[in-house]
Design an enzyme around this catalytic site. Structure first.
Site, short mmCIF file in Angstrom:
data_model
loop_
_atom_site.label_atom_id
_atom_site.label_comp_id
_atom_site.label_asym_id
_atom_site.label_seq_id
_atom_site.Cartn_x
_atom_site.Cartn_y
_atom_site.Cartn_z
CE LYS A 269 173.21 9.96 42.36
NZ LYS A 269 173.31 8.49 42.45
NE ARG A 343 175.19 3.17 51.65
CZ ARG A 343 175.40 2.18 50.78
NH1 ARG A 343 176.19 1.17 51.08
NH2 ARG A 343 174.80 2.19 49.61
N1 BES Z 1 170.09 8.17 45.71
C1 BES Z 1 170.91 7.14 45.20
C2 BES Z 1 170.13 5.88 44.84
C3 BES Z 1 169.15 5.98 43.71
C4 BES Z 1 169.53 5.62 42.44
C5 BES Z 1 167.83 6.33 43.93
C6 BES Z 1 168.61 5.67 41.40
C7 BES Z 1 166.93 6.39 42.89
C8 BES Z 1 167.31 6.05 41.63
C9 BES Z 1 171.98 6.76 46.24
O1 BES Z 1 172.43 7.78 47.04
C10 BES Z 1 173.14 6.23 45.50
O2 BES Z 1 173.75 6.99 44.78
N2 BES Z 1 173.45 4.95 45.67
C11 BES Z 1 174.56 4.34 45.02
C12 BES Z 1 175.23 3.45 46.04
C13 BES Z 1 176.59 2.95 45.59
C14 BES Z 1 177.54 4.09 45.43
C15 BES Z 1 177.10 1.96 46.62
C16 BES Z 1 174.05 3.53 43.84
O3 BES Z 1 172.97 2.96 43.91
O4 BES Z 1 174.74 3.53 42.83
MN MN Z 2 174.01 8.87 46.15
#
Ligand code: BES
Ligand code: MN
Ligand code: ZN
Length: 490
Positions: A269, A343
């Site tokens: 991230k 997931r």
């Molecule tokens: N924990 C994150 C989602 C999240 C983002 C929660 C912002 C709270 C605030 C999750 O694990 C994630 O990183 N999701 C990705 C999925 C993508 C890679 C398909 C996302 O939302 O970018």
């Molecule tokens: Mn994530």
């Protein structure tokens, strides 16, 4: 915490009067003069969100009177009562006033016990702060709040119970808020498990915690692959509450996402996206909070909750984009993005709770996708389901509690997006319809059991202070889970 010693309308340091727009009157003439003054000057009309304060002398002492508006009687609802209560408590705390009498609004539209319960919950929530890491924070003064009507001497059993229930609901929400607000060097899988054990002891449910050997023995390969990049041992936390022993085969299953930290892994991230990722166990926190209230109130139903707790980090042993991994259900998964880790942990937890714990229905709660925030913002939870009846049950409970819920579509076309060229599924469907495809990925593991997926990425955390809380963990949707369970309790 707030205590509920009996103050009276005239002995409290502050008296809070809730008023309806079309009925700005109380039975005390002295108060009426002040209310009329404010009305004539255009300072207070009783609209929802309005407040106005003045002082008066009673029993030779000065009392602050705070008027709060509830709007028109025909539009009144519990949310307006909650907001007005929160606003009143925050204003009075700012003034340093701690002996507070909340005068229950006079309206036929809502049952007395419902009003009182909502006032108790919202007073506790408004009083919530998380300042433990500020060494110069001033000590929180204990509030002494009474909820009653003027002139009423003794609370009936029903009223006592309504206050009790309201406070218990708030305590469950606060358990969740605290767990989310604790940083990831304090709450990691082992300490999250300890928190679950403590909640179980305090409220009356059983907790079993499994370590990495058991996780491997159960073949929870998807969960393990996410966890193995961290030196912190993953924990599988199982909580069991049997309030309806005569119907042991009827069990509601709850699964909470328990990423105590999510860096994204090799699909790392950006810095800004990583700051608040201690909150990626918001689903787990809500599950622990909700089960605490359910058990504390002794609801007559059976609930089993499971959390697959771990961290998503980078190391020489971390999983990598492009790998194909297995899962407890036997399905193979192509990892196209290590940041779509939630997931992977959830599908093993879902498979475990269905096959090993034998639940009949599953609700999973997860801070799963940034796309949920983009689509619905910070105040609405996104829902994906395979069962309309189950969704309606949730929807109806959420309309009572004020936790907004919105169902997303699950047309077959979306399922195409998570098909893999090399494995049974891939763990990300890309940027489009991200919340839906994440939900459908989990659906592939629910074995046609009635299932609700709550994406709380937006609602578990708030960037704003409000009448009923502060920036940080919200404790959503603990209240709705409790309300759903209560409506099932026989
Ligand atoms: N924990 C994150 C989602 C999240 C983002 C929660 C912002 C709270 C605030 C999750 O694990 C994630 O990183 N999701 C990705 C999925 C993508 C890679 C398909 C996302 O939302 O970018
Ligand atoms: Mn994530
Ligand atoms: Zn995550």
């Amino acid at each position: 915490m707030i205590s509920y010693k009996s103050l009276t309308c005239s002995t409290a340091d502050a008296l809070v009067i809730y008023l309806l727009e079309n009925n700005l009157k109380v039975s005390n003439e002295d108060l009426n003069k002040n209310i009329s003054f404010a009305e004539d000057k255009g300072l207070f009309k009783g609209k929802s969100g309005e407040s106005y304060s003045f002082t008066r002398t009673v029993n030779d002492t000065i009392q602050t009177v705070l008027l709060v508006g509830l709007g028109k009687e025909e539009d009144i609802n519990l949310d307006k009562v909650r907001e007005a209560t929160g606003k009143a408590i925050k204003k009075l705390k700012e003034l340093g006033i701690t002996n507070i009498f909340l005068r229950v609004p006079h309206t036929e539209a809502i049952k007395l016990e419902e009003l009182i319960k909502a006032m108790a919950t919202s007073a506790e929530l408004a009083n919530y702060t998380f300042n433990k890491y500020k060494t110069d924070a001033k000590e929180e003064k204990e509030l002494n709040v009474s909820i009653s009507r003027c002139g009423v001497k003794e609370a009936t059993k029903e009223i006592e119970d309504a206050i009790n229930e309201g406070v218990e609901v708030a305590k469950g929400i606060i358990i969740a808020r605290n767990l989310v607000n604790e940083p990831s060097n304090v709450i990691y899988p082992e300490t999250l498990a300890e928190a679950a054990v403590n909640a179980g002891k305090e409220s009356g449910f059983e907790v079993e915690v499994h370590g990495v050997e058991k996780i491997k023995a159960l073949k929870m390969e998807a969960f393990y692959n996410v966890a193995k990049g961290s030196v912190k041992e993953p924990k599988l936390i199982v909580m069991r509450y049997f309030g309806d022993e005569d119907n042991k085969e009827n069990v509601l299953g709850l699964v909470g996402k328990g990423l105590t930290y999510d860096s994204g892994g090799y699909s790392i991230k950006p810095t800004t996206g990583m700051v608040d990722m201690k909150s990626d166990m918001g689903g787990a926190a809500s599950v622990i909070g909700a089960l605490s209230v359910i058990a504390k109130r002794g609801l007559k139903l059976n609930v089993i909750a499971v959390i697959a707790a771990c961290e998503n980090l980078i190391s020489g042993d971390a999983y990598k984009p492009g790998e194909v991994i297995g899962s407890m259900a036997g399905k193979t998964i192509e990892v196209v993005n290590t940041d779509a880790e939630g997931r992977l942990t959830l599908v093993d937890a879902v498979h475990y709770i269905i096959t090993e714990e034998k639940v009949n229905e599953v609700i999973d709660l997860a801070t799963l996708t940034g796309a949920a925030l983009v689509a619905l913002g910070e105040t609405t939870t996104a829902v994906v389901t395979n069962n309309e009846g189950f969704f309606n049950e949730l929807k109806s409970a959420s309309e009572y509690t004020g936790d907004n819920m919105w169902q997303l579509p699950t047309f077959d076309d979306y399922k195409e997006l998570i098909k893999s060229d090399i494995a049974d599924l891939k763990n990300s469907g890309g940027r489009f319809a991200g919340t839906i495809t994440a939900g459908l990925f989990i659906e592939a593991f629910v074995q046609d059991k009635p299932w609700l997926h709550l994406d709380i990425a937006g609602t578990a955390w708030t960037s704003k202070n409000s009448n009923l809380g502060v920036k940080g963990g919200t404790g959503a949707p603990v209240h709705t889970l409790y309300e759903l369970a209560k409506r099932r309790s026989k």
